[in-house]
Write a protein that holds these residues in place. Sequence first.
Motif, mmCIF file in Angstrom:
data_model
loop_
_atom_site.group_PDB
_atom_site.id
_atom_site.type_symbol
_atom_site.label_atom_id
_atom_site.label_comp_id
_atom_site.label_asym_id
_atom_site.label_seq_id
_atom_site.Cartn_x
_atom_site.Cartn_y
_atom_site.Cartn_z
ATOM 1 N N PRO A 12 0.795 -1.230 0.000
ATOM 2 C CA PRO A 12 0.000 0.000 0.000
ATOM 3 C C PRO A 12 0.830 1.284 0.000
ATOM 4 C CG PRO A 12 -0.130 -1.122 2.120
ATOM 5 C CD PRO A 12 0.606 -2.029 1.204
ATOM 6 N N GLN A 13 2.121 1.192 0.388
ATOM 7 C CA GLN A 13 2.964 2.396 0.399
ATOM 8 C C GLN A 13 4.212 2.120 -0.449
ATOM 9 O OE1 GLN A 13 4.733 3.488 4.219
ATOM 10 N NE2 GLN A 13 4.568 5.640 3.716
ATOM 11 N N PRO A 14 4.098 2.197 -1.798
ATOM 12 C CA PRO A 14 5.254 1.891 -2.636
ATOM 13 C C PRO A 14 6.463 2.741 -2.242
ATOM 14 C CG PRO A 14 3.293 2.191 -3.975
ATOM 15 C CD PRO A 14 2.936 2.610 -2.578
ATOM 16 N N GLY A 15 7.604 2.089 -2.102
ATOM 17 C CA GLY A 15 8.802 2.821 -1.682
ATOM 18 C C GLY A 15 9.001 2.816 -0.184
ATOM 19 N N GLY A 16 7.953 2.479 0.564
ATOM 20 C CA GLY A 16 8.075 2.348 2.019
ATOM 21 C C GLY A 16 8.164 3.659 2.771
ATOM 22 N N GLN A 17 8.619 3.547 4.018
ATOM 23 C CA GLN A 17 8.630 4.705 4.932
ATOM 24 C C GLN A 17 9.484 5.866 4.434
ATOM 25 O OE1 GLN A 17 8.961 3.592 9.343
ATOM 26 N NE2 GLN A 17 9.739 1.778 8.333
ATOM 27 N N LEU A 18 10.525 5.556 3.658
ATOM 28 C CA LEU A 18 11.452 6.622 3.227
ATOM 29 C C LEU A 18 10.770 7.653 2.346
ATOM 30 C CD1 LEU A 18 14.957 5.264 2.288
ATOM 31 C CD2 LEU A 18 14.239 6.544 4.276
ATOM 32 N N THR A 19 9.715 7.244 1.659
ATOM 33 C CA THR A 19 9.041 8.195 0.781
ATOM 34 C C THR A 19 8.394 9.322 1.590
ATOM 35 O OG1 THR A 19 7.069 6.822 0.794
ATOM 36 C CG2 THR A 19 8.586 6.501 -1.037
ATOM 37 N N GLN A 20 8.302 9.118 2.908
ATOM 38 C CA GLN A 20 7.686 10.130 3.781
ATOM 39 C C GLN A 20 8.710 11.112 4.340
ATOM 40 O OE1 GLN A 20 4.360 8.916 6.088
ATOM 41 N NE2 GLN A 20 3.810 8.883 3.942
ATOM 42 N N THR A 21 9.997 10.790 4.195
ATOM 43 C CA THR A 21 10.997 11.709 4.751
ATOM 44 C C THR A 21 11.390 12.735 3.696
ATOM 45 O OG1 THR A 21 12.476 9.850 4.387
ATOM 46 C CG2 THR A 21 12.303 10.634 6.617
ATOM 47 N N THR A 22 11.955 13.798 4.153
ATOM 48 C CA THR A 22 12.389 14.844 3.218
ATOM 49 C C THR A 22 13.790 14.500 2.719
ATOM 50 O OG1 THR A 22 12.920 16.123 5.178
ATOM 51 C CG2 THR A 22 10.875 16.672 4.060
ATOM 52 N N ASP A 23 14.783 15.261 3.139
ATOM 53 C CA ASP A 23 16.135 15.022 2.637
ATOM 54 C C ASP A 23 16.826 13.889 3.383
ATOM 55 O OD1 ASP A 23 15.883 16.921 0.795
ATOM 56 O OD2 ASP A 23 17.176 18.405 1.767
ATOM 57 N N ILE A 24 17.538 13.053 2.628
ATOM 58 C CA ILE A 24 18.337 11.986 3.250
ATOM 59 C C ILE A 24 19.795 12.309 2.984
ATOM 60 C CG2 ILE A 24 18.888 9.518 3.130
ATOM 61 C CD1 ILE A 24 15.935 9.136 2.394
ATOM 62 N N GLU A 25 20.556 12.437 4.069
ATOM 63 C CA GLU A 25 21.955 12.798 3.862
ATOM 64 C C GLU A 25 22.894 11.759 4.464
ATOM 65 O OE1 GLU A 25 22.125 16.765 5.413
ATOM 66 O OE2 GLU A 25 21.994 16.083 7.491
ATOM 67 N N ASN A 26 22.320 10.606 4.887
ATOM 68 C CA ASN A 26 23.189 9.578 5.476
ATOM 69 C C ASN A 26 23.145 8.268 4.703
ATOM 70 O OD1 ASN A 26 20.634 8.849 6.184
ATOM 71 N ND2 ASN A 26 20.948 8.892 8.396
ATOM 72 N N PHE A 27 22.651 8.307 3.465
ATOM 73 C CA PHE A 27 22.726 7.104 2.636
ATOM 74 C C PHE A 27 23.993 7.230 1.802
ATOM 75 C CE2 PHE A 27 21.761 3.943 -0.502
ATOM 76 C CZ PHE A 27 21.027 3.003 0.208
ATOM 77 N N PRO A 28 24.955 6.323 2.001
ATOM 78 C CA PRO A 28 26.245 6.506 1.329
ATOM 79 C C PRO A 28 26.090 6.550 -0.189
ATOM 80 C CG PRO A 28 26.344 4.716 2.920
ATOM 81 C CD PRO A 28 24.916 5.107 2.801
ATOM 82 N N GLY A 29 26.934 7.328 -0.810
ATOM 83 C CA GLY A 29 26.937 7.382 -2.274
ATOM 84 C C GLY A 29 26.347 8.660 -2.825
ATOM 85 N N PHE A 30 25.782 9.504 -1.939
ATOM 86 C CA PHE A 30 25.205 10.758 -2.405
ATOM 87 C C PHE A 30 25.925 11.909 -1.712
ATOM 88 C CE2 PHE A 30 22.054 7.549 -3.066
ATOM 89 C CZ PHE A 30 21.568 7.840 -4.331
ATOM 90 N N ALA A 31 26.725 12.620 -2.453
ATOM 91 C CA ALA A 31 27.503 13.709 -1.856
ATOM 92 C C ALA A 31 26.578 14.818 -1.357
ATOM 93 C CB ALA A 31 28.494 14.257 -2.877
ATOM 94 N N GLU A 32 25.466 15.011 -2.072
ATOM 95 C CA GLU A 32 24.476 16.014 -1.669
ATOM 96 C C GLU A 32 23.244 15.277 -1.144
ATOM 97 O OE1 GLU A 32 24.917 19.271 -1.677
ATOM 98 O OE2 GLU A 32 26.960 18.927 -2.419
ATOM 99 N N PRO A 33 22.477 15.901 -0.237
ATOM 100 C CA PRO A 33 21.268 15.231 0.254
ATOM 101 C C PRO A 33 20.330 14.871 -0.900
ATOM 102 C CG PRO A 33 21.716 17.221 1.513
ATOM 103 C CD PRO A 33 22.673 17.219 0.370
#
Length: 306
Positions: A33-54
């Motif tokens: 029912p929530q494609p993409g899961g809980q993360l789709t509800q957060t704004t910027d993610i800056e602690n997922f490795p591999g992304f220099a910018e949020p």
Amino acid sequence: MENVIIIGSGPAGLTAAIYTARANLQPLLLEGPQPGGQLTQTTDIENFPGFAEPIGGFDLMMNMRQQAERMGVRMQMDELVGCQLAGPTKRLQLAAQGALEARTVIIATGARARYLGLPSEEQLKGRGVSGCATCDGAFYRGKRVAVVGGGDTATEDALYLSRLASQVFLIHRRDKFRASSIMAERVQQNQRITVVWNSVVEEVLDVRQNTVTGARLRNVVTGAVSDLAVEGFFVAIGHTPNTVPFQGQLTLDPDGYIVTERTRTNLPGVFAAGDVQDRTYRQAVTAAGTGCMAALEAERYLASCE
Ligand code: NDP
């Protein structure tokens, strides 16, 4: 008969899909029912490795989804209404498409943060109201924040936020913590944390400005109502794992989380990854990590059946 059916499309499910697709197992992924899961509800993610910018939570999940599609993962949106997971053939009952069969199943149905259920809280989600201190805490550097709850999650969140925020108010409805005594002690010794005992939140302020400016509290002993000025409002009253369809078949802990040993459940050929089996870390990167582990375990299991 499918080789692998993955249930859930958050970071755990999509990572399991990417790995099993690369292993040529032609996985089928069921989006809930929530494609993409809980993360789709957060704004910027800056602690997922591999992304220099949020990167936005929604965008990160879209990237993972596109990556899975490029690997040839088939995706179907449907709701799991029942399952029979024992034995070599796993049977899943879906609301729209009926029955499916698979040799292995990877469960990545996630968990959901519990909220207080206030209309103002709902309206200000993502605008100062959060259910995840480690996800969103960094946005409140040098600011005043509130945490609601009295368990290990709330005390851990308060301690985490005390390293970023100027002042943390820990609002608990009783006069004694549920948290372990060591966590309770640490909170009470921390100069930046003020515990607001015997208090419940009546309203998150300020819906009118469309951003959190404070919380209206009621002392349950005296009945006194007061407003507390804060810019961040973290709800930490527990999580609920999405395991209802698996009750009675898989071993669950007393709070409903699937018990795993290196992502293996108690049933051969059934694996679990991400928040549905993790009450401690609950990070996108750990969910993705266990998704990878579950995929490798499923691959080994299928090889052992040949
Ligand atoms: P808990 O169920 O332990 O605590 C929930 C807290 O929220 C309680 O203090 C409860 O109050 C309060 N609460 C619940 N509902 C409401 C409400 N509607 N309004 C206001 N307050 C409310 O959940 P946790 O997430 O804290 O912990 C879950 C489990 O995970 C525990 O076993 C915990 O030990 C474990 N955990 C372990 C960690 C670790 O080992 N590092 C870290 C985090 C959690 P009351 O006390 O009055 O019931």
